[in-house]
Design a protein around this motif. Structure first.
Motif, PDB file in Angstrom:
ATOM      1  N   LYS A  56      10.062   0.527  -9.265  1.00 40.94           N
ATOM      2  CA  LYS A  56      10.352   0.840 -10.670  1.00 40.94           C
ATOM      3  C   LYS A  56       9.216   1.628 -11.312  1.00 40.94           C
ATOM      4  O   LYS A  56       8.062   1.263 -11.202  1.00 40.94           O
ATOM      5  CB  LYS A  56      10.557  -0.490 -11.426  1.00 40.94           C
ATOM      6  N   GLU A  57       9.572   2.732 -11.967  1.00 40.75           N
ATOM      7  CA  GLU A  57       8.585   3.518 -12.717  1.00 40.75           C
ATOM      8  C   GLU A  57       8.340   2.854 -14.058  1.00 40.75           C
ATOM      9  O   GLU A  57       9.263   2.288 -14.620  1.00 40.75           O
ATOM     10  CB  GLU A  57       9.088   4.955 -12.916  1.00 40.75           C
ATOM     11  N   PRO A  58       7.186   2.906 -14.599  1.00 38.02           N
ATOM     12  CA  PRO A  58       5.947   3.534 -14.150  1.00 38.02           C
ATOM     13  C   PRO A  58       5.110   2.637 -13.238  1.00 38.02           C
ATOM     14  O   PRO A  58       4.006   2.998 -12.843  1.00 38.02           O
ATOM     15  CB  PRO A  58       5.199   3.791 -15.467  1.00 38.02           C
ATOM     16  N   PHE A  59       5.633   1.494 -12.875  1.00 45.46           N
ATOM     17  CA  PHE A  59       4.850   0.500 -12.122  1.00 45.46           C
ATOM     18  C   PHE A  59       4.501   0.971 -10.713  1.00 45.46           C
ATOM     19  O   PHE A  59       3.370   0.820 -10.275  1.00 45.46           O
ATOM     20  CB  PHE A  59       5.596  -0.836 -12.067  1.00 45.46           C
ATOM     21  N   CYS A  60       5.477   1.553 -10.023  1.00 41.20           N
ATOM     22  CA  CYS A  60       5.210   1.962  -8.640  1.00 41.20           C
ATOM     23  C   CYS A  60       4.188   3.096  -8.560  1.00 41.20           C
ATOM     24  O   CYS A  60       3.421   3.169  -7.598  1.00 41.20           O
ATOM     25  CB  CYS A  60       6.502   2.328  -7.914  1.00 41.20           C
ATOM     26  N   SER A  61       4.141   3.952  -9.570  1.00 41.02           N
ATOM     27  CA  SER A  61       3.161   5.038  -9.537  1.00 41.02           C
ATOM     28  C   SER A  61       1.766   4.571  -9.961  1.00 41.02           C
ATOM     29  O   SER A  61       0.778   5.242  -9.659  1.00 41.02           O
ATOM     30  CB  SER A  61       3.620   6.208 -10.401  1.00 41.02           C
ATOM     31  N   THR A  62       1.680   3.408 -10.629  1.00 40.60           N
ATOM     32  CA  THR A  62       0.367   2.888 -11.022  1.00 40.60           C
ATOM     33  C   THR A  62      -0.158   1.835 -10.049  1.00 40.60           C
ATOM     34  O   THR A  62      -1.306   1.418 -10.156  1.00 40.60           O
ATOM     35  CB  THR A  62       0.416   2.275 -12.437  1.00 40.60           C
ATOM     36  N   TYR A  63       0.695   1.408  -9.125  1.00 46.69           N
ATOM     37  CA  TYR A  63       0.254   0.460  -8.093  1.00 46.69           C
ATOM     38  C   TYR A  63      -0.717   1.186  -7.171  1.00 46.69           C
ATOM     39  O   TYR A  63      -0.422   2.252  -6.649  1.00 46.69           O
ATOM     40  CB  TYR A  63       1.467  -0.069  -7.324  1.00 46.69           C
ATOM     41  N   ASP A  64      -1.882   0.611  -6.962  1.00 44.63           N
ATOM     42  CA  ASP A  64      -2.939   1.252  -6.178  1.00 44.63           C
ATOM     43  C   ASP A  64      -2.870   0.798  -4.719  1.00 44.63           C
ATOM     44  O   ASP A  64      -3.570  -0.123  -4.301  1.00 44.63           O
ATOM     45  CB  ASP A  64      -4.305   0.929  -6.788  1.00 44.63           C
ATOM     46  N   LYS A  65      -2.026   1.477  -3.975  1.00 42.99           N
ATOM     47  CA  LYS A  65      -1.815   1.138  -2.569  1.00 42.99           C
ATOM     48  C   LYS A  65      -3.096   1.335  -1.747  1.00 42.99           C
ATOM     49  O   LYS A  65      -3.342   0.607  -0.783  1.00 42.99           O
ATOM     50  CB  LYS A  65      -0.690   1.994  -1.995  1.00 42.99           C
ATOM     51  N   ALA A  66      -3.919   2.280  -2.149  1.00 44.50           N
ATOM     52  CA  ALA A  66      -5.163   2.552  -1.422  1.00 44.50           C
ATOM     53  C   ALA A  66      -6.147   1.389  -1.512  1.00 44.50           C
ATOM     54  O   ALA A  66      -6.969   1.196  -0.606  1.00 44.50           O
ATOM     55  CB  ALA A  66      -5.813   3.821  -1.965  1.00 44.50           C
ATOM     56  N   GLN A  67      -6.063   0.595  -2.575  1.00 47.49           N
ATOM     57  CA  GLN A  67      -6.955  -0.562  -2.728  1.00 47.49           C
ATOM     58  C   GLN A  67      -6.347  -1.839  -2.150  1.00 47.49           C
ATOM     59  O   GLN A  67      -7.065  -2.753  -1.770  1.00 47.49           O
ATOM     60  CB  GLN A  67      -7.292  -0.777  -4.211  1.00 47.49           C
ATOM     61  N   ASP A  68      -5.027  -1.920  -2.122  1.00 43.31           N
ATOM     62  CA  ASP A  68      -4.323  -3.120  -1.637  1.00 43.31           C
ATOM     63  C   ASP A  68      -4.081  -2.978  -0.131  1.00 43.31           C
ATOM     64  O   ASP A  68      -2.965  -2.766   0.319  1.00 43.31           O
ATOM     65  CB  ASP A  68      -3.004  -3.271  -2.395  1.00 43.31           C
ATOM     66  N   THR A  69      -5.157  -3.098   0.630  1.00 39.98           N
ATOM     67  CA  THR A  69      -5.093  -2.798   2.064  1.00 39.98           C
ATOM     68  C   THR A  69      -5.294  -4.014   2.962  1.00 39.98           C
ATOM     69  O   THR A  69      -5.470  -3.861   4.161  1.00 39.98           O
ATOM     70  CB  THR A  69      -6.159  -1.747   2.424  1.00 39.98           C
ATOM     71  N   PHE A  70      -5.269  -5.201   2.391  1.00 39.74           N
ATOM     72  CA  PHE A  70      -5.439  -6.404   3.205  1.00 39.74           C
ATOM     73  C   PHE A  70      -4.358  -6.430   4.282  1.00 39.74           C
ATOM     74  O   PHE A  70      -3.178  -6.290   3.990  1.00 39.74           O
ATOM     75  CB  PHE A  70      -5.332  -7.652   2.319  1.00 39.74           C
ATOM     76  N   ARG A  71      -4.761  -6.590   5.521  1.00 41.63           N
ATOM     77  CA  ARG A  71      -3.807  -6.557   6.641  1.00 41.63           C
ATOM     78  C   ARG A  71      -3.133  -7.920   6.758  1.00 41.63           C
ATOM     79  O   ARG A  71      -3.484  -8.748   7.587  1.00 41.63           O
ATOM     80  CB  ARG A  71      -4.542  -6.146   7.904  1.00 41.63           C
ATOM     81  N   HIS A  72      -2.149  -8.137   5.896  1.00 35.72           N
ATOM     82  CA  HIS A  72      -1.524  -9.440   5.745  1.00 35.72           C
ATOM     83  C   HIS A  72      -0.672  -9.869   6.939  1.00 35.72           C
ATOM     84  O   HIS A  72      -0.561 -11.055   7.202  1.00 35.72           O
ATOM     85  CB  HIS A  72      -0.725  -9.515   4.445  1.00 35.72           C
ATOM     86  N   ILE A  73      -0.108  -8.938   7.651  1.00 32.60           N
ATOM     87  CA  ILE A  73       0.699  -9.310   8.816  1.00 32.60           C
ATOM     88  C   ILE A  73      -0.203  -9.909   9.898  1.00 32.60           C
ATOM     89  O   ILE A  73       0.043 -11.016  10.383  1.00 32.60           O
ATOM     90  CB  ILE A  73       1.488  -8.104   9.380  1.00 32.60           C
ATOM     91  N   GLU A  74      -1.268  -9.183  10.244  1.00 36.81           N
ATOM     92  CA  GLU A  74      -2.159  -9.626  11.327  1.00 36.81           C
ATOM     93  C   GLU A  74      -3.003 -10.839  10.952  1.00 36.81           C
ATOM     94  O   GLU A  74      -3.238 -11.707  11.786  1.00 36.81           O
ATOM     95  CB  GLU A  74      -3.132  -8.516  11.749  1.00 36.81           C
ATOM     96  N   PHE A  75      -3.479 -10.891   9.708  1.00 35.77           N
ATOM     97  CA  PHE A  75      -4.437 -11.923   9.334  1.00 35.77           C
ATOM     98  C   PHE A  75      -3.849 -13.093   8.560  1.00 35.77           C
ATOM     99  O   PHE A  75      -4.543 -14.080   8.318  1.00 35.77           O
ATOM    100  CB  PHE A  75      -5.585 -11.310   8.529  1.00 35.77           C
ATOM    101  N   VAL A  76      -2.590 -13.002   8.162  1.00 35.86           N
ATOM    102  CA  VAL A  76      -1.983 -14.100   7.420  1.00 35.86           C
ATOM    103  C   VAL A  76      -0.667 -14.546   8.062  1.00 35.86           C
ATOM    104  O   VAL A  76      -0.530 -15.693   8.466  1.00 35.86           O
ATOM    105  CB  VAL A  76      -1.768 -13.718   5.933  1.00 35.86           C
TER     106      VAL A  76
END
Length: 177
Positions: free
Chosen positions: A83-103
């Motif tokens: 949903k705009e404007p939320f998806c364009s303001t979500y900072d994917k570059a900072q949210d990089t925790f590898r949740h599949i492998e580590f969680v």
């Protein structure tokens, strides 16, 4: 299923933390500082924990809250992801925790081992065995689902009041349950 004050307080805090997060999203009109990965993990927690929603009726209260948790968490994930404007303001570059492998994978492995070693699944049909295994997985996953959010906040080194309240409310829920 009997009601007790701890369950009522836990559910109230949980709903309050969801309301705070939704308020934060809708008021700020951005998703900056919120980890989509944590929200996806919480959705996975509820989706795997509440598999009994379609097979077993405990009470109206129980069913309503299960549906509320699933729908609200799915809605938050949808808002941030699409949903705009939320998806364009979500900072994917900072949210990089590898949740599949580590969680996710470690929690699944731990749940499987615990389930087999404890003998919980002995004598159950396959569906019930899987349902119990998923419930155990959700317990382990809930304990660490906040890690991507904490990692994201550490990277930003600044916590908004509403984001801090969300973390506090979520932590309080975990302590009460």
């Amino acid at each position: 299923m009997s009601m007790n004050i701890f369950r009522l307080c836990g559910d109230a805090c949980h709903i309050l933390s969801i309301i705070i997060l939704l308020r934060r999203l809708l008021t700020a009109r951005n998703a900056q500082g919120i980890s989509l990965r944590s929200q996806e993990l919480y959705f996975l927690v509820f989706a795997t924990r509440y598999t009994d929603l379609v097979t077993t009726y405990y009470s109206m209260y129980n069913s309503v809250f299960k549906i509320l948790y699933l729908v609200s968490t799915a809605g938050i994930v949808y808002i941030i992801r699409y949903k705009e404007p939320f998806c364009s303001t979500y900072d994917k570059a900072q949210d990089t925790f590898r949740h599949i492998e580590f969680v996710v994978l470690p929690c699944l492995a731990l749940a499987t081992l615990t389930h087999i070693i404890s003998g919980e699944g002995v004598g159950l049909d396959l569906f019930r065995f899987i349902q119990e295994l998923l419930w155990m997985f959700s317990i382990y996953l809930e304990a660490v689902a906040i890690l991507p959010q904490l990692t994201l906040l550490r990277r930003y080194q600044m916590i908004e009041n509403l984001t801090g309240a969300l973390l506090l409310g979520g932590s309080f829920v975990f302590c009460i349950y």
